[in-house]
Design a protein around this motif. Structure first.
Motif, PDB file in Angstrom:
ATOM      1  N   VAL A  12      14.380  -8.524 -15.481  1.00 33.63           N
ATOM      2  CA  VAL A  12      13.419  -9.141 -14.562  1.00 33.63           C
ATOM      3  C   VAL A  12      12.000  -9.037 -15.119  1.00 33.63           C
ATOM      4  O   VAL A  12      11.227  -9.997 -15.059  1.00 33.63           O
ATOM      5  CB  VAL A  12      13.504  -8.477 -13.174  1.00 33.63           C
ATOM      6  CG1 VAL A  12      12.330  -8.904 -12.298  1.00 33.63           C
ATOM      7  CG2 VAL A  12      14.808  -8.838 -12.495  1.00 33.63           C
ATOM      8  N   SER A  13      11.660  -7.887 -15.685  1.00 35.77           N
ATOM      9  CA  SER A  13      10.324  -7.712 -16.251  1.00 35.77           C
ATOM     10  C   SER A  13      10.081  -8.688 -17.388  1.00 35.77           C
ATOM     11  O   SER A  13       9.003  -9.295 -17.488  1.00 35.77           O
ATOM     12  CB  SER A  13      10.143  -6.271 -16.740  1.00 35.77           C
ATOM     13  OG  SER A  13      10.236  -5.360 -15.674  1.00 35.77           O
ATOM     14  N   LEU A  53      12.607  -6.566  -0.728  1.00 39.86           N
ATOM     15  CA  LEU A  53      13.080  -7.073  -2.013  1.00 39.86           C
ATOM     16  C   LEU A  53      11.931  -7.178  -3.016  1.00 39.86           C
ATOM     17  O   LEU A  53      12.100  -6.881  -4.207  1.00 39.86           O
ATOM     18  CB  LEU A  53      13.752  -8.431  -1.827  1.00 39.86           C
ATOM     19  CG  LEU A  53      15.076  -8.421  -1.050  1.00 39.86           C
ATOM     20  CD1 LEU A  53      15.557  -9.849  -0.794  1.00 39.86           C
ATOM     21  CD2 LEU A  53      16.143  -7.639  -1.794  1.00 39.86           C
ATOM     22  N   SER A  54      10.758  -7.576  -2.542  1.00 41.19           N
ATOM     23  CA  SER A  54       9.587  -7.655  -3.431  1.00 41.19           C
ATOM     24  C   SER A  54       9.211  -6.281  -3.958  1.00 41.19           C
ATOM     25  O   SER A  54       8.857  -6.124  -5.137  1.00 41.19           O
ATOM     26  CB  SER A  54       8.404  -8.272  -2.681  1.00 41.19           C
ATOM     27  OG  SER A  54       8.691  -9.593  -2.260  1.00 41.19           O
ATOM     28  N   LEU A  55       9.297  -5.267  -3.104  1.00 39.97           N
ATOM     29  CA  LEU A  55       8.988  -3.909  -3.539  1.00 39.97           C
ATOM     30  C   LEU A  55       9.960  -3.453  -4.626  1.00 39.97           C
ATOM     31  O   LEU A  55       9.554  -2.803  -5.591  1.00 39.97           O
ATOM     32  CB  LEU A  55       9.059  -2.934  -2.356  1.00 39.97           C
ATOM     33  CG  LEU A  55       7.990  -3.071  -1.268  1.00 39.97           C
ATOM     34  CD1 LEU A  55       8.145  -1.945  -0.254  1.00 39.97           C
ATOM     35  CD2 LEU A  55       6.589  -3.060  -1.852  1.00 39.97           C
ATOM     36  N   VAL A  56      11.225  -3.801  -4.480  1.00 38.01           N
ATOM     37  CA  VAL A  56      12.214  -3.397  -5.481  1.00 38.01           C
ATOM     38  C   VAL A  56      11.905  -4.053  -6.829  1.00 38.01           C
ATOM     39  O   VAL A  56      12.005  -3.418  -7.887  1.00 38.01           O
ATOM     40  CB  VAL A  56      13.639  -3.761  -5.018  1.00 38.01           C
ATOM     41  CG1 VAL A  56      14.658  -3.485  -6.129  1.00 38.01           C
ATOM     42  CG2 VAL A  56      14.004  -2.974  -3.768  1.00 38.01           C
ATOM     43  N   VAL A  57      11.504  -5.327  -6.804  1.00 35.60           N
ATOM     44  CA  VAL A  57      11.134  -6.016  -8.048  1.00 35.60           C
ATOM     45  C   VAL A  57       9.944  -5.319  -8.704  1.00 35.60           C
ATOM     46  O   VAL A  57       9.913  -5.124  -9.930  1.00 35.60           O
ATOM     47  CB  VAL A  57      10.822  -7.500  -7.771  1.00 35.60           C
ATOM     48  CG1 VAL A  57      10.233  -8.174  -9.013  1.00 35.60           C
ATOM     49  CG2 VAL A  57      12.082  -8.237  -7.331  1.00 35.60           C
ATOM     50  N   ILE A  58       8.953  -4.937  -7.904  1.00 34.36           N
ATOM     51  CA  ILE A  58       7.773  -4.257  -8.449  1.00 34.36           C
ATOM     52  C   ILE A  58       8.150  -2.895  -9.033  1.00 34.36           C
ATOM     53  O   ILE A  58       7.707  -2.527 -10.131  1.00 34.36           O
ATOM     54  CB  ILE A  58       6.700  -4.094  -7.354  1.00 34.36           C
ATOM     55  CG1 ILE A  58       6.182  -5.467  -6.921  1.00 34.36           C
ATOM     56  CG2 ILE A  58       5.537  -3.234  -7.859  1.00 34.36           C
ATOM     57  CD1 ILE A  58       5.286  -5.422  -5.698  1.00 34.36           C
ATOM     58  N   ILE A  59       8.980  -2.151  -8.311  1.00 27.95           N
ATOM     59  CA  ILE A  59       9.408  -0.841  -8.814  1.00 27.95           C
ATOM     60  C   ILE A  59      10.170  -0.998 -10.117  1.00 27.95           C
ATOM     61  O   ILE A  59       9.978  -0.210 -11.061  1.00 27.95           O
ATOM     62  CB  ILE A  59      10.274  -0.122  -7.762  1.00 27.95           C
ATOM     63  CG1 ILE A  59       9.436   0.206  -6.524  1.00 27.95           C
ATOM     64  CG2 ILE A  59      10.856   1.171  -8.342  1.00 27.95           C
ATOM     65  CD1 ILE A  59      10.250   0.752  -5.362  1.00 27.95           C
ATOM     66  N   ASP A  60      11.014  -1.997 -10.189  1.00 32.45           N
ATOM     67  CA  ASP A  60      11.746  -2.267 -11.427  1.00 32.45           C
ATOM     68  C   ASP A  60      10.775  -2.439 -12.592  1.00 32.45           C
ATOM     69  O   ASP A  60      10.956  -1.867 -13.672  1.00 32.45           O
ATOM     70  CB  ASP A  60      12.602  -3.521 -11.250  1.00 32.45           C
ATOM     71  CG  ASP A  60      13.228  -3.999 -12.557  1.00 32.45           C
ATOM     72  OD1 ASP A  60      13.449  -3.164 -13.456  1.00 32.45           O
ATOM     73  OD2 ASP A  60      13.488  -5.206 -12.668  1.00 32.45           O
ATOM     74  N   GLY A  61       9.711  -3.206 -12.389  1.00 33.71           N
ATOM     75  CA  GLY A  61       8.731  -3.416 -13.454  1.00 33.71           C
ATOM     76  C   GLY A  61       7.987  -2.154 -13.825  1.00 33.71           C
ATOM     77  O   GLY A  61       7.631  -1.959 -14.997  1.00 33.71           O
ATOM     78  N   SER A 117       0.830  -1.208   0.000  1.00 33.48           N
ATOM     79  CA  SER A 117       0.000   0.000   0.000  1.00 33.48           C
ATOM     80  C   SER A 117       0.861   1.253   0.000  1.00 33.48           C
ATOM     81  O   SER A 117       0.552   2.233  -0.691  1.00 33.48           O
ATOM     82  CB  SER A 117      -0.920   0.002   1.220  1.00 33.48           C
ATOM     83  OG  SER A 117      -1.825  -1.082   1.174  1.00 33.48           O
ATOM     84  N   ALA A 118       1.937   1.238   0.785  1.00 36.00           N
ATOM     85  CA  ALA A 118       2.836   2.388   0.815  1.00 36.00           C
ATOM     86  C   ALA A 118       3.437   2.646  -0.559  1.00 36.00           C
ATOM     87  O   ALA A 118       3.555   3.804  -1.001  1.00 36.00           O
ATOM     88  CB  ALA A 118       3.946   2.160   1.849  1.00 36.00           C
ATOM     89  N   LEU A 119       3.807   1.573  -1.249  1.00 35.34           N
ATOM     90  CA  LEU A 119       4.352   1.739  -2.600  1.00 35.34           C
ATOM     91  C   LEU A 119       3.285   2.267  -3.552  1.00 35.34           C
ATOM     92  O   LEU A 119       3.564   3.145  -4.385  1.00 35.34           O
ATOM     93  CB  LEU A 119       4.895   0.405  -3.109  1.00 35.34           C
ATOM     94  CG  LEU A 119       5.424   0.407  -4.555  1.00 35.34           C
ATOM     95  CD1 LEU A 119       6.545   1.425  -4.717  1.00 35.34           C
ATOM     96  CD2 LEU A 119       5.888  -0.983  -4.961  1.00 35.34           C
ATOM     97  N   ALA A 120       2.062   1.770  -3.449  1.00 39.43           N
ATOM     98  CA  ALA A 120       0.978   2.244  -4.319  1.00 39.43           C
ATOM     99  C   ALA A 120       0.726   3.737  -4.104  1.00 39.43           C
ATOM    100  O   ALA A 120       0.514   4.481  -5.070  1.00 39.43           O
ATOM    101  CB  ALA A 120      -0.297   1.444  -4.040  1.00 39.43           C
TER     102      ALA A 120
END
Length: 285
Positions: free
Chosen positions: A222-223, A206-214, A147-150
């Protein structure tokens, strides 16, 4: 907001009801009356999304290996997720009304993440991980991180993130993060102190970083990897696979003294049964 709740129910409930029906039928046909009564209690906890607290009240050990393990034990995580989805929109609406400006939402959200991650550590005990592992308060930091990332992406769209060099840097970070997630999965079982001290929060970061990368670099390595058709298909049926995998594992077990080949054949059968249930759940959904 009513539309949000309606879509959640339509998306999640039909597939769950199919699993619950199967569990009740198996318990009624093959189990003693005491087991049937226990399964009905677990079905009620699952339908009303308090399975995690039901497990805590019964002092259930998620990592205990026993032939009497509930086929619905894994529903604890669905309960935490749905409790979050029921409460978070109301809390978010209240925060917006309280602060007036959306750019101030990050502060209370980050504070809640810190408190929840601390509670995961606080409730941990080497003697039993039940309270820490199942508790909503000690688990809510994980969906809150998303949620914070969103919120951050809504306030600062990736189109404003700047130069190609920054996108390249995020692509490199995404590769490192995905590798780190694989290493964490290999290193941690989930019941050791490292998981509760730092492993769970590290996995979330680490999951947040993967999402931001995408989001920042849709053509990053990764995407492109995560966009492979088999992985996309797995993501499509992942919810149904999650629902079925645990009951199937409990129902289909290798016989005592089974050799390597026999155990692998049983594992193959478990995978096939879970896959069939996942596909059926997608059709219903």
């Amino acid at each position: 907001m009513a539309d949000f709740y309606s879509r959640r129910v339509k998306r999640l409930l039909p597939a769950v009801l199919l699993v619950l029906l199967a569990v009740v039928v198996v318990a009624g046909v093959y189990g003693p009356p005491s087991e049937f009564a226990q399964r009905l209690s677990e079905v009620r906890a699952t339908i009303f999304y308090f399975a995690n607290w039901n497990l805590i009240s019964s002092s259930d050990d998620y990592f205990a290996e026993s032939f009497s393990v509930s086929p619905l034990r894994h529903m604890w995580s669905l309960a935490v997720e749905e409790q979050f989805y029921f409460v978070w929109p109301l809390v978010l609406t209240g925060l917006i009304a309280l602060f007036g400006r959306r750019d101030r939402l990050q502060i209370p959200v980050i504070a809640a993440i810190v408190v929840s991650a601390y509670l995961l550590w606080y409730h941990y005990s080497p003697a039993t991980v039940t309270r820490a592992y199942f508790g909503t308060d000690s688990r809510v930091f994980q969906p809150l991180m998303g949620s914070a990332l969103a919120i951050a992406l809504a306030l600062h769209p990736t189109s404003t993130w700047g130069r190609w060099s920054r996108r390249t840097a995020w692509a490199a970070a995404g590769t490192v993060a995905l590798t780190g997630l694989v290493v964490l999965t290999w290193m941690l079982d989930g019941n050791e102190s490292a998981y509760f001290r730092w492993g769970a929060i590290a996995g979330g970061v680490l999951s947040l970083v993967v999402i931001i990368d995408g989001e920042v670099h849709p053509r990053s390595p990764v995407s492109r990897f995560l966009a492979l058709k088999p992985l996309v298909l797995l993501g499509t049926i992942s919810y149904g696979f999650y629902l079925w995998h645990w009951p199937v594992i409990e129902w289909i077990r290798p016989p005592g003294g089974a050799g390597f080949v026999d155990r692998r054949l049983v594992s193959l059968g478990q995978f096939a049964e879970s896959l069939a249930g996942a596909v059926a759940g997608c059709v219903l959904g």
